[in-house]
Scaffold this active site. Structure first.
Site, PDB file in Angstrom:
ATOM      1  N   CYS A   9      71.332   9.598  85.687  1.00 48.39           N
ATOM      2  CA  CYS A   9      72.550   8.845  85.967  1.00 48.39           C
ATOM      3  C   CYS A   9      73.315   8.608  84.671  1.00 48.39           C
ATOM      4  O   CYS A   9      74.495   8.334  84.682  1.00 48.39           O
ATOM      5  CB  CYS A   9      72.239   7.553  86.682  1.00 48.39           C
ATOM      6  SG  CYS A   9      71.207   6.481  85.718  1.00 48.39           S
ATOM      7  N   GLU A  12      70.882   0.198  90.910  1.00 50.89           N
ATOM      8  CA  GLU A  12      71.168   1.049  89.753  1.00 50.89           C
ATOM      9  C   GLU A  12      71.687   2.344  90.326  1.00 50.89           C
ATOM     10  O   GLU A  12      70.915   3.131  90.859  1.00 50.89           O
ATOM     11  CB  GLU A  12      69.891   1.331  88.961  1.00 50.89           C
ATOM     12  CG  GLU A  12      69.133   0.095  88.554  1.00 50.89           C
ATOM     13  CD  GLU A  12      69.457  -0.337  87.143  1.00 50.89           C
ATOM     14  OE1 GLU A  12      70.445   0.179  86.585  1.00 50.89           O
ATOM     15  OE2 GLU A  12      68.744  -1.194  86.624  1.00 50.89           O
TER      16      GLU A  12
HETATM   17  C1  UN1 Z   1      68.741   7.099  85.464  1.00 48.09           C
HETATM   18  O1  UN1 Z   1      68.957   8.298  85.464  1.00 48.09           O
HETATM   19  O2  UN1 Z   1      68.678   6.484  86.557  1.00 48.09           O
HETATM   20  O3  UN1 Z   1      69.088   6.753  78.986  1.00 48.09           O
HETATM   21  C2  UN1 Z   1      68.481   6.293  84.228  1.00 48.09           C
HETATM   22  C3  UN1 Z   1      68.621   7.545  79.764  1.00 48.09           C
HETATM   23  C4  UN1 Z   1      67.510   7.110  80.696  1.00 48.09           C
HETATM   24  C5  UN1 Z   1      68.060   6.341  81.835  1.00 48.09           C
HETATM   25  C6  UN1 Z   1      68.312   7.136  83.016  1.00 48.09           C
HETATM   26  N1  UN1 Z   1      66.592   6.273  80.001  1.00 48.09           N
HETATM   27  O4  UN1 Z   1      69.029   8.682  79.822  1.00 48.09           O
END
Ligand code: UN1
Length: 531
Positions: A321, A287
């Site tokens: 992310c 990820e």
């Molecule tokens: C991440 O930053 O690795 O939808 C995932 C969102 C979070 C996911 C972030 N649940 O902003």
């Protein structure tokens, strides 16, 4: 304790929490956990709580002089021992059966929810999350355990009767665990992205060795501890702390690891993708990052768009992310939209995230702050306008931490590096486009493809966006977050292209299967029904 505090479900889409009891419970938890900052914690290796001669300090981004916790500087030998413990625990954990694993995970989920204030307060100190973001992270962890449990149940433990060519033949497709999984977790969702992947592996019947980010070992440790309380056996979950060059490298190279989940940067993820499968194919779920776009067309409700973009660009300082870091706006509304966004950015209260009034806290460390100041300087140098922010706070409360201000940049060409590279700081570039077509083309011209959003009141435009956009998680007209806020069972978290996940990220219905491999069973005559 604060465990009896009100249950108000906080998600990343919660816009405000006026619940006084909830606020008081968080304040009480902050006071309570403050007294235990600075302690030494062990690694969890089988039933052993292993300490080490050398420790590292887990410091708070709120105030770098504050040591939140001390953790062992783990070695390759510690990792080998943890793998051996995980391997030894595997057969019993697998043979326990999915129904009992699910029952244990559900109990752990309820304990996490009960301790939500304590964990959220610790998280606020450890990684600088505001209270709503921290409560969301803890609650998400619990919901991930619940959701993956529900998925096991919905799929009957992934045992499926198949057809048969004769009456004498009984056939099943059975998904089985691989063995020992490595989980490498990031700082930014220190409980949800440690606990979620670990839970996916565990529920499927694998055992786990977790290496958390050295910026956030405490939340991973707390997750490991909470699993023990309902009775997840020691050895099913192991925790090794320390540097990537030692701990991460051993996990990558050791042939006794059967699968890996990594959440973090594109560079490290791609290196692991290659390294982990060098000798033979092993599953690896990566990820990775995102440079996530949103599009605002001339038909958009600009207030809605500005709010959705601001929440996604500046929530937890853009250190997601999924964060929105570039916007493409149709020219006729570009100036009006940029002004609304800049106004919102200026109104954001930045400060100590444990305080109720702070909407944004610090970035994780000095390196992140340097990335921010360099981006601001670069934008200025290349002719951009800093429409909001661009500063670093240096007040009495903030000078020992890392506090950038929410920054909106306009006037740069859409080909500029700042539209391309992920920065992971509260910094968004706004570009003007001639048409939705141009916006879509720019949005898709990325090495990532994680999240994307659009603001439009035109159904044909929305349809075109949904048909064309190349991203794993997409949102339309979402005031609570243009590109962020995915929740277990509500939005899956798949990523396209360089964002990894092969389209099957966490939070959704296709996640747990990735920790399993298929066995096709054909039994002639009477045979046992697979459990
Ligand atoms: C991440 O930053 O690795 O939808 C995932 C969102 C979070 C996911 C972030 N649940 O902003």
């Amino acid at each position: 304790m604060t465990a009896a505090a009100p249950r108000m479900k906080i998600t990343y889409a919660t816009l405000s929490a006026d619940n006084a009891e909830l606020q008081a419970a968080f304040d009480a938890a902050v006071d309570e956990v403050r007294d235990r900052l600075g302690r030494s914690y062990p690694m969890l290796i089988g039933a052993e709580e292993r300490r080490a001669a050398t420790e590292f300090e887990d410091r708070s981004p709120i105030d770098a002089s504050l040591v939140v916790a001390r953790f062992p500087l783990g070695t390759r030998q510690d990792v080998r021992d943890a793998i051996a413990a995980a391997r030894a625990a595997f057969p019993a954990w697998r043979d326990l059966g999915w129904q009992r694993r699910v029952a244990l995970m559900r109990r752990a989920a309820d304990l996490i929810s009960e301790r939500q204030f304590e964990y959220a307060a610790l998280m606020s100190f450890e990684v600088g999350k505001t209270r709503l973001e921290a409560l969301g992270d803890v609650e998400e962890t619990a919901d991930l355990l619940r959701y993956y449990s529900d998925e096991m149940e919905r799929n009957h433990g992934f045992v499926r009767p198949m057809g048969s060519l004769s009456e004498a033949e009984h056939t099943y497709s059975v998904l089985k665990p691989h063995g020992v999984w490595a989980v490498i977790s990031p700082f930014n969702f220190p409980m949800a992205l440690a606990g979620g992947p670990a839970a996916g592996a565990l529920i499927a019947g694998n055992t786990v060795v977790l290496k958390p980010s050295s910026e956030a070992p405490l939340m991973a440790y707390e997750f490991g501890r909470v699993l023990r309380d309902p009775g997840v056996p020691a050895g099913a979950f192991n925790l090794v702390t320390g540097p990537g060059e030692e701990v991460g490298a051993e996990l990558e190279e050791n042939p006794d690891i059967d699968g890996m989940v990594f959440t973090g940067s594109y560079e490290v993820g791609m290196r692991l993708q290659r390294g982990f499968t060098q000798s033979y194919p092993r599953p690896i779920i990566t990820e990775m990052g995102g440079k996530n776009p949103s599009i605002v067309t001339a038909s958009a409700d600009l207030d809605q768009a500005a709010e959705g973009v601001a929440r996604s660009a500046f929530g937890y300082d853009g250190q997601k992310c999924s964060a929105n870091s570039r916007v493409y706006v149709e020219r006729p509304v570009a100036a009006a939209f940029a002004e609304k966004l800049a106004t919102r950015a200026r109104e954001i209260a930045v400060g100590d995230p444990t305080r109720r009034e702070s909407w944004m806290g610090p970035v994780i460390n000095a390196r992140a702050l340097a990335r921010f100041t360099e981006a601001v300087a670069e934008a200025r140098r290349d002719g951009g306008t800093i429409a909001a922010g661009g500063e670093v706070l240096r007040g009495p409360e903030t000078e020992r931490g890392f506090y950038p201000t929410p920054t909106v940049v306009t006037g740069l060409p859409t080909s500029h590096r700042l539209f391309r590279d992920e920065l992971f700081v509260p910094f968004i570039v706004v570009g003007e486009v001639e048409s939705l077509g141009e916006a879509l083309q720019l949005a898709n011209a990325t090495q990532y493809g994680l999240t994307a959003g659009i603001f439009s009141r035109d159904q044909a435009e929305i349809r075109r966006f949904l048909d064309t956009i190349q991203a794993g998680v997409v949102y339309v007209n979402r005031r609570s977050g243009a590109t962020t806020g995915a929740w277990p069972g509500i939005q899956s978290f798949g990523g396209w292209k360089g964002s990894g996940s092969s389209g099957k990220g966490g939070l959704g219905p296709y996640y747990v299967q990735q920790f399993l491999r298929e066995q096709s069973q054909t039994v002639m005559g009477e045979g046992p029904t697979p459990a």
